[in-house]
Design a protein around this motif. Structure first.
Motif, PDB file in Angstrom:
ATOM      1  N   LEU A  15      -2.029 -19.008 -21.824  1.00  0.00           N
ATOM      2  CA  LEU A  15      -0.587 -19.019 -21.556  1.00  0.00           C
ATOM      3  C   LEU A  15      -0.312 -19.453 -20.114  1.00  0.00           C
ATOM      4  N   ILE A  19       4.689 -12.454 -27.304  1.00  0.00           N
ATOM      5  CA  ILE A  19       3.857 -11.276 -27.370  1.00  0.00           C
ATOM      6  C   ILE A  19       4.374 -10.302 -28.403  1.00  0.00           C
ATOM      7  N   TYR A  42      -6.590 -15.624 -24.292  1.00  0.00           N
ATOM      8  CA  TYR A  42      -5.241 -15.984 -24.756  1.00  0.00           C
ATOM      9  C   TYR A  42      -4.243 -15.930 -23.591  1.00  0.00           C
ATOM     10  N   GLY A  43      -4.294 -14.845 -22.807  1.00  0.00           N
ATOM     11  CA  GLY A  43      -3.409 -14.736 -21.655  1.00  0.00           C
ATOM     12  C   GLY A  43      -3.649 -15.829 -20.638  1.00  0.00           C
ATOM     13  N   SER A  59      -5.394 -13.961 -11.744  1.00  0.00           N
ATOM     14  CA  SER A  59      -5.742 -13.769 -13.153  1.00  0.00           C
ATOM     15  C   SER A  59      -7.251 -13.681 -13.349  1.00  0.00           C
ATOM     16  N   THR A 117       9.382  -8.214 -21.109  1.00  0.00           N
ATOM     17  CA  THR A 117       8.940  -9.572 -21.442  1.00  0.00           C
ATOM     18  C   THR A 117      10.086 -10.561 -21.354  1.00  0.00           C
ATOM     19  N   LEU A 120       1.240 -11.796 -16.147  1.00  0.00           N
ATOM     20  CA  LEU A 120       1.154 -12.479 -17.430  1.00  0.00           C
ATOM     21  C   LEU A 120      -0.067 -12.077 -18.229  1.00  0.00           C
ATOM     22  N   ILE A 121      -1.196 -11.850 -17.575  1.00  0.00           N
ATOM     23  CA  ILE A 121      -2.411 -11.507 -18.300  1.00  0.00           C
ATOM     24  C   ILE A 121      -2.237 -10.182 -19.033  1.00  0.00           C
ATOM     25  N   HIS A 122      -1.336  -9.337 -18.563  1.00  0.00           N
ATOM     26  CA  HIS A 122      -1.239  -7.987 -19.127  1.00  0.00           C
ATOM     27  C   HIS A 122       0.058  -7.738 -19.871  1.00  0.00           C
TER      28      HIS A 122
END
Length: 407
Positions: free
Chosen positions: A162, A6, A158-159, A342, A298, A404-406
């Motif tokens: 991942l 990220i 994209y998130g 998510s 992160t 993870l999404i954010h």
């Protein structure tokens, strides 16, 4: 893995701020092609975990070598991400995306055909370097060609990609090893990348528009590249090999050298910026408390989760005696928890006043980790272990999805 994903591409984006994406706007197929590269990079970090016991048996690999199969990939990716973004600035993002995808596909073939553990580690390092070349281009291209709500949806995709790569890697690996297609066993976990990579390479020049390079100020920083690589190796290599060899003197010397190398990198970056050069990491970013806090968050997030997947995959097969497929199925609980939160991330965020519920996700994840540890400590060797492990993985997956999404 993946996992300074990220922060680093922002360096690539920063040099192109204010640029227009031009009149050509890619459709949904273009986004899928871009995200296929991200999916492969993340999938290969996690799919290998479930294949480790099979690799060890066939290649007669030591535990330290197994760790290098995982760590060599992640280290090469992390050390090369900033340089990968800079190469996209210099030579064009679509071109570097395709070059990275081609190299990743070839390295995957080398991993799948490796006759020895040492050659497998070398191929994994090459695979990681390829991931470092293609991965920064994805975020840069998404940021340049999407705007407004379209950009928000693209980054959400994209998130999600991942998370899919991370949570489904174990299950996909278990299915492939159980199927044992053409007697390939664990090798199919790498060879599965070939059709995906080749299809993406075929479509990329047709659906992804060419994007302008970052301009004349984007130059390579060889000294910075070497210092980053040296500092990273000085930390990772002794942690992987030191315990196996009884912590010899060289391992302590390497660890002692890591901090001076990191400080030398900071000094070199500041000096280069003062001379009007193009440092790998702009010193002004490191002076921003929010940026530094984001990096530390992160780092903590990915270090904890990557180590969990590695240890748990080995424990399920070598400690509990589960096969690759059953081990992968256990991880399905993690995937279900991830999908549940998510997919409902936007609805949950609205309940928090529109702010991403990262703190709630981190709390769920930490609670799941702590309870999982207590579960293993209390029921080791007992049938109740798996009965509690599966719902706790569901909780961990839910925390993963919210975070993870954010992040």
């Amino acid at each position: 893995m993946t996992q300074s994903n990220i922060a680093v591409p922002a360096a690539s984006l920063s040099s192109t701020a204010g640029q227009s994406a031009g009149s050509a706007r890619p459709g949904r197929l273009a986004l899928w092609v871009m995200l296929s590269g991200t999916f492969l990079v993340v999938l290969d970090f996690f799919i290998v975990n479930v294949a480790l016991p099979s690799m060890q048996r066939e290649l007669l690999a030591s535990t330290a070598t197994l760790q290098l199969v995982v760590a060599g990939y992640g280290l090469a990716t992390a050390a090369g991400l900033i340089t990968g973004g800079r190469l996209g600035d210099l030579f064009g993002r679509r071109r570097m995306f395709m070059a990275g995808l081609l190299l990743f596909t070839l390295a995957s073939a080398a991993c799948g055909l490796a006759p020895t553990a040492e050659l497998l580690v070398a191929a994994r390092v090459l695979q990681g370097l390829a991931g470092a070349l293609l991965q920064p281009q994805v975020l840069a291209m998404i940021g340049l060609v999407h705007t407004g709500e379209d950009r928000a949806r693209a980054f959400a995709a994209y998130g999600l990609t991942l998370g899919l790569g991370a949570t489904l890697g174990q299950l996909v690996g278990g299915l492939l090893i159980q199927a044992d297609l053409w007697g390939l066993g664990w090798r199919s976990c790498f060879l599965i990348n070939l059709p995906i990579g080749l299809l993406a390479l075929l479509l990329a020049p047709r659906v992804i528009p060419p994007l302008a390079s970052g301009g004349h100020r984007s130059r390579l920083d060889p000294a910075g590249m070497l210092l980053v690589a040296a500092a990273s190796v000085a930390v990772v290599l002794p942690l992987v090999e030191g315990r196996q060899q009884g912590w010899p003197l060289w391992s302590w010397l390497c660890l002692a050298a890591a901090l001076p190398l990191a400080l030398l990198f900071v000094f070199q970056q500041r000096r280069l910026a003062a001379r009007g050069g193009a440092p790998l990491v702009a010193p002004v970013l490191m002076a921003d408390a929010r940026f530094v806090n984001g990096l530390l968050t992160t780092l903590a997030f990915y270090v904890g989760n990557a180590s969990l997947y590695f240890v748990l995959a080995l424990y399920l097969q070598q400690g509990l005696g589960l096969g690759a497929l059953r081990s992968g199925l256990v991880f399905t609980a993690l995937a279900l928890g991830f999908f549940a939160t998510s997919m409902g991330g936007a609805r949950i965020a609205r309940r928090f006043g529109g702010k991403p519920p990262i703190a709630l996700g981190a709390l769920l994840l930490a609670a799941g980790h702590a309870l999982q540890y207590l579960n293993v400590a209390a029921f080791a060797g007992h049938a109740h272990l798996l009965a509690w492990m599966v719902p706790l993985l569901l909780v961990q997956g839910a925390g993963l999805g919210l975070s993870l999404i954010h992040i």
